[in-house]
Write a protein that holds these residues in place. Structure first.
Motif, PDB file in Angstrom:
ATOM      1  N   PHE A  88       0.835  -1.200   0.000  1.00 35.28           N
ATOM      2  CA  PHE A  88       0.000   0.000   0.000  1.00 35.28           C
ATOM      3  C   PHE A  88       0.870   1.250   0.000  1.00 35.28           C
ATOM      4  CE2 PHE A  88      -2.397  -3.339   2.191  1.00 35.28           C
ATOM      5  CZ  PHE A  88      -3.552  -3.362   1.417  1.00 35.28           C
ATOM      6  N   VAL A  89       0.398   2.255  -0.729  1.00 33.19           N
ATOM      7  CA  VAL A  89       1.050   3.566  -0.734  1.00 33.19           C
ATOM      8  C   VAL A  89      -0.047   4.605  -0.574  1.00 33.19           C
ATOM      9  CG1 VAL A  89       2.501   5.200  -2.016  1.00 33.19           C
ATOM     10  CG2 VAL A  89       2.869   2.724  -2.282  1.00 33.19           C
ATOM     11  N   ASP A  90       0.153   5.567   0.314  1.00 30.33           N
ATOM     12  CA  ASP A  90      -0.818   6.662   0.447  1.00 30.33           C
ATOM     13  C   ASP A  90      -0.576   7.698  -0.645  1.00 30.33           C
ATOM     14  OD1 ASP A  90      -1.988   5.460   2.577  1.00 30.33           O
ATOM     15  OD2 ASP A  90      -1.236   6.853   4.099  1.00 30.33           O
ATOM     16  N   ALA A  91      -1.637   8.317  -1.117  1.00 26.67           N
ATOM     17  CA  ALA A  91      -1.553   9.216  -2.270  1.00 26.67           C
ATOM     18  C   ALA A  91      -0.736  10.472  -2.005  1.00 26.67           C
ATOM     19  CB  ALA A  91      -2.957   9.607  -2.732  1.00 26.67           C
ATOM     20  N   ASP A  92      -0.524  10.815  -0.739  1.00 24.96           N
ATOM     21  CA  ASP A  92       0.282  12.009  -0.440  1.00 24.96           C
ATOM     22  C   ASP A  92       1.701  11.655  -0.007  1.00 24.96           C
ATOM     23  OD1 ASP A  92      -0.418  10.932   1.993  1.00 24.96           O
ATOM     24  OD2 ASP A  92      -1.751  12.572   2.562  1.00 24.96           O
ATOM     25  N   ASP A  93       2.096  10.389  -0.191  1.00 27.94           N
ATOM     26  CA  ASP A  93       3.454   9.946   0.121  1.00 27.94           C
ATOM     27  C   ASP A  93       4.195   9.571  -1.154  1.00 27.94           C
ATOM     28  OD1 ASP A  93       2.904  10.276   2.811  1.00 27.94           O
ATOM     29  OD2 ASP A  93       2.414   8.171   3.139  1.00 27.94           O
ATOM     30  N   VAL A  94       5.478   9.283  -1.014  1.00 26.87           N
ATOM     31  CA  VAL A  94       6.291   8.796  -2.137  1.00 26.87           C
ATOM     32  C   VAL A  94       7.141   7.630  -1.650  1.00 26.87           C
ATOM     33  CG1 VAL A  94       6.413  11.033  -3.304  1.00 26.87           C
ATOM     34  CG2 VAL A  94       8.186  10.412  -1.647  1.00 26.87           C
ATOM     35  N   ILE A  95       7.603   6.840  -2.594  1.00 23.67           N
ATOM     36  CA  ILE A  95       8.536   5.764  -2.256  1.00 23.67           C
ATOM     37  C   ILE A  95       9.925   6.129  -2.774  1.00 23.67           C
ATOM     38  CG2 ILE A  95       6.669   4.076  -2.433  1.00 23.67           C
ATOM     39  CD1 ILE A  95       8.270   3.026  -4.958  1.00 23.67           C
ATOM     40  N   ASN A  96      10.927   5.468  -2.227  1.00 26.33           N
ATOM     41  CA  ASN A  96      12.290   5.559  -2.741  1.00 26.33           C
ATOM     42  C   ASN A  96      12.485   4.357  -3.661  1.00 26.33           C
ATOM     43  OD1 ASN A  96      12.784   7.786  -1.008  1.00 26.33           O
ATOM     44  ND2 ASN A  96      13.201   6.377   0.670  1.00 26.33           N
ATOM     45  N   ALA A  97      12.410   4.567  -4.965  1.00 28.14           N
ATOM     46  CA  ALA A  97      12.324   3.465  -5.928  1.00 28.14           C
ATOM     47  C   ALA A  97      13.489   2.490  -5.841  1.00 28.14           C
ATOM     48  CB  ALA A  97      12.214   4.032  -7.345  1.00 28.14           C
ATOM     49  N   GLU A  98      14.691   3.010  -5.748  1.00 29.95           N
ATOM     50  CA  GLU A  98      15.869   2.130  -5.714  1.00 29.95           C
ATOM     51  C   GLU A  98      15.845   1.248  -4.468  1.00 29.95           C
ATOM     52  OE1 GLU A  98      20.769   2.495  -5.684  1.00 29.95           O
ATOM     53  OE2 GLU A  98      19.538   4.208  -6.287  1.00 29.95           O
ATOM     54  N   GLU A  99      15.519   1.856  -3.322  1.00 29.46           N
ATOM     55  CA  GLU A  99      15.476   1.102  -2.075  1.00 29.46           C
ATOM     56  C   GLU A  99      14.305   0.123  -2.063  1.00 29.46           C
ATOM     57  OE1 GLU A  99      15.968   4.259  -2.400  1.00 29.46           O
ATOM     58  OE2 GLU A  99      17.856   4.740  -1.397  1.00 29.46           O
ATOM     59  N   TYR A 100      13.167   0.564  -2.614  1.00 30.61           N
ATOM     60  CA  TYR A 100      12.002  -0.325  -2.650  1.00 30.61           C
ATOM     61  C   TYR A 100      12.283  -1.544  -3.530  1.00 30.61           C
ATOM     62  CZ  TYR A 100       7.102  -0.845  -1.319  1.00 30.61           C
ATOM     63  OH  TYR A 100       5.936  -1.253  -0.712  1.00 30.61           O
ATOM     64  N   THR A 101      12.963  -1.318  -4.635  1.00 31.38           N
ATOM     65  CA  THR A 101      13.356  -2.426  -5.513  1.00 31.38           C
ATOM     66  C   THR A 101      14.235  -3.415  -4.771  1.00 31.38           C
ATOM     67  OG1 THR A 101      13.255  -0.999  -7.474  1.00 31.38           O
ATOM     68  CG2 THR A 101      14.536  -3.036  -7.663  1.00 31.38           C
ATOM     69  N   GLU A 102      15.134  -2.890  -3.965  1.00 30.69           N
ATOM     70  CA  GLU A 102      16.017  -3.758  -3.177  1.00 30.69           C
ATOM     71  C   GLU A 102      15.213  -4.609  -2.202  1.00 30.69           C
ATOM     72  OE1 GLU A 102      20.002  -3.377  -0.326  1.00 30.69           O
ATOM     73  OE2 GLU A 102      19.287  -1.642  -1.455  1.00 30.69           O
ATOM     74  N   VAL A 103      14.180  -4.001  -1.576  1.00 30.56           N
ATOM     75  CA  VAL A 103      13.312  -4.761  -0.672  1.00 30.56           C
ATOM     76  C   VAL A 103      12.594  -5.867  -1.439  1.00 30.56           C
ATOM     77  CG1 VAL A 103      11.306  -4.674   0.854  1.00 30.56           C
ATOM     78  CG2 VAL A 103      12.974  -2.812   0.907  1.00 30.56           C
ATOM     79  N   ILE A 104      12.024  -5.526  -2.604  1.00 31.33           N
ATOM     80  CA  ILE A 104      11.316  -6.520  -3.425  1.00 31.33           C
ATOM     81  C   ILE A 104      12.237  -7.667  -3.789  1.00 31.33           C
ATOM     82  CG2 ILE A 104      10.161  -6.916  -5.640  1.00 31.33           C
ATOM     83  CD1 ILE A 104       9.172  -4.002  -5.499  1.00 31.33           C
ATOM     84  N   ASN A 105      13.466  -7.351  -4.131  1.00 33.54           N
ATOM     85  CA  ASN A 105      14.428  -8.385  -4.537  1.00 33.54           C
ATOM     86  C   ASN A 105      14.787  -9.335  -3.401  1.00 33.54           C
ATOM     87  OD1 ASN A 105      14.510  -7.358  -7.129  1.00 33.54           O
ATOM     88  ND2 ASN A 105      16.355  -6.142  -6.787  1.00 33.54           N
ATOM     89  N   GLN A 106      14.533  -8.917  -2.163  1.00 36.48           N
ATOM     90  CA  GLN A 106      14.859  -9.768  -1.020  1.00 36.48           C
ATOM     91  C   GLN A 106      13.691 -10.660  -0.599  1.00 36.48           C
ATOM     92  OE1 GLN A 106      17.166  -8.298   2.262  1.00 36.48           O
ATOM     93  NE2 GLN A 106      17.967  -6.571   1.102  1.00 36.48           N
ATOM     94  N   ILE A 107      12.558 -10.560  -1.291  1.00 36.29           N
ATOM     95  CA  ILE A 107      11.420 -11.426  -0.975  1.00 36.29           C
ATOM     96  C   ILE A 107      11.763 -12.869  -1.321  1.00 36.29           C
ATOM     97  CG2 ILE A 107       9.014 -11.977  -1.511  1.00 36.29           C
ATOM     98  CD1 ILE A 107       8.575  -9.036  -2.158  1.00 36.29           C
ATOM     99  N   ARG A 108      11.529 -13.751  -0.369  1.00 35.85           N
ATOM    100  CA  ARG A 108      11.766 -15.176  -0.581  1.00 35.85           C
ATOM    101  C   ARG A 108      10.438 -15.893  -0.803  1.00 35.85           C
ATOM    102  NH1 ARG A 108      14.442 -16.630   4.833  1.00 35.85           N
ATOM    103  NH2 ARG A 108      12.402 -15.770   5.377  1.00 35.85           N
TER     104      ARG A 108
END
Length: 349
Positions: A88-108
């Protein structure tokens, strides 16, 4: 949208024309093609949908619904999501794309819930938040411990409690687990829906992966649900207590005490003296709140806390409201003085 995806971003949006573009652009920097971004337009009356449609990213999809609230929008997103994992992402927030990608890549493959870190922005101040545990994979007892900390309160800092906030956008969830356990957001709860969802989830899972990566940027907005006047705030907090189904008496009355004080602070902040007096009287005369006050005997209370509890126990409602009003006035004045001094210092530079 029939094609299965690895991850679905769900964004509930209501009249979000001022922030939605920046939010979506921050997600678009993730280069993965096996993802989708679902904007659940919750009956917006502005150009939210138009702005979304103008963005040239085929991964973004707009789903419109009648205005039903953020919980309904999130549930709608879970239902429509094609991802194996959702976030989930709130409409008034932003993500850090590079860091978020790193989190996704660590999903087992066997991960059900992944927690990551975030920064909180309030005005010009940006603060990195603390995680409840260091990076690693933890079993059921730690999941239950985090849930207890979410239900805890800063009121009990003198009892060495260590609260941890419930933020639904701080996790990546396995969709099949949510469906299997019928985990949804409480649509009839206009406040603390994040808390109830996170606690219920953490009490059901057997394992959590915690990643010490700051992947999300939360903006505190004036006028959000937690920062505006709520006429039924005391009733809403009592509903939260009922939904949390707290079995231990001590924990229940700790929260009752904290929630009662929170409601009193809320009403004295937003209402006139006489209006606050009427609202606070309903709380102070509540038998459950009286019992909660009598049980709160934790050591090293400040003078302010002792004075408040003395007034609660004796029903001195006028003194309570007057004291709160004066204290809040002093706090506002202090904040203004700090702001003036800061501006003077900036001009001198």
């Amino acid at each position: 949208m029939d094609e299965k995806k690895f991850i679905s971003f769900i964004i509930p949006a209501y009249n979000a024309e001022q922030t939605i573009k920046r939010c979506l652009e921050s997600i678009s920097f993730i280069s993965r093609n096996d993802m989708e971004v679902l904007v659940i337009d919750d009956g917006s009356e502005d150009d939210t949908s138009k702005i979304c449609n103008n963005l040239k990213d085929s991964r973004i999809h707009i789903i419109s619904q009648k205005n039903s609230g953020v919980s309904s929008a999130r549930n709608h997103g879970i239902e429509k999501a094609k991802g194996e994992y959702i976030c989930f992402v709130d409409a008034d927030d932003v993500i850090n794309a590079e860091e978020y990608t790193e989190v996704i890549n660590q999903i087992r493959e066997d991960d059900v819930l992944i927690m990551f870190n975030y920064c909180k922005k309030s005005g010009e101040k940006i603060v990195l938040q603390e995680l409840p545990e260091s990076e690693g994979v933890y079993e059921r007892e730690v999941c239950k411990s985090i849930a207890r900390r979410m239900k805890s309160s800063y009121t009990y800092k003198r009892e060495n409690t260590n609260p941890f906030g419930a933020k639904v956008w701080q996790y990546i969830y396995k969709k099949s687990f949510l469906e299997e356990h019928n985990l949804n957001f409480q649509t009839k709860l206009p406040y603390a829906e994040d808390l109830c969802f996170c606690v219920e989830l953490l009490l059901k899972i057997d394992k959590i992966q915690i990643v010490d990566i700051c992947a999300y940027h939360n903006n505190e907005i004036e006028g959000s649900a937690s920062r505006r006047y709520r006429s039924e705030f005391w009733e809403e907090l009592q509903n939260v207590l009922n939904i949390l189904e707290i079995s231990e008496e001590h924990e229940y009355y700790q929260l009752y005490y904290s929630y009662g004080k929170s409601a009193i602070n809320h009403f004295t902040k937003y209402l006139s003296f006489n209006q606050a007096l009427q609202k606070c009287e309903n709380i102070v005369k509540n038998l459950e709140f009286k019992k909660a006050v009598s049980l709160m005997t934790f050591p090293r209370k400040t003078f302010s806390e002792k004075l408040e509890d003395f007034c609660y126990q004796r029903g001195k409602i006028i003194i309570i409201v007057l004291y709160k009003k004066l204290n809040q006035s002093v706090m506002r004045t202090g904040s203004k003085v700090k702001h003036i001094i800061k501006n003077i210092n900036n001009r001198r530079r």
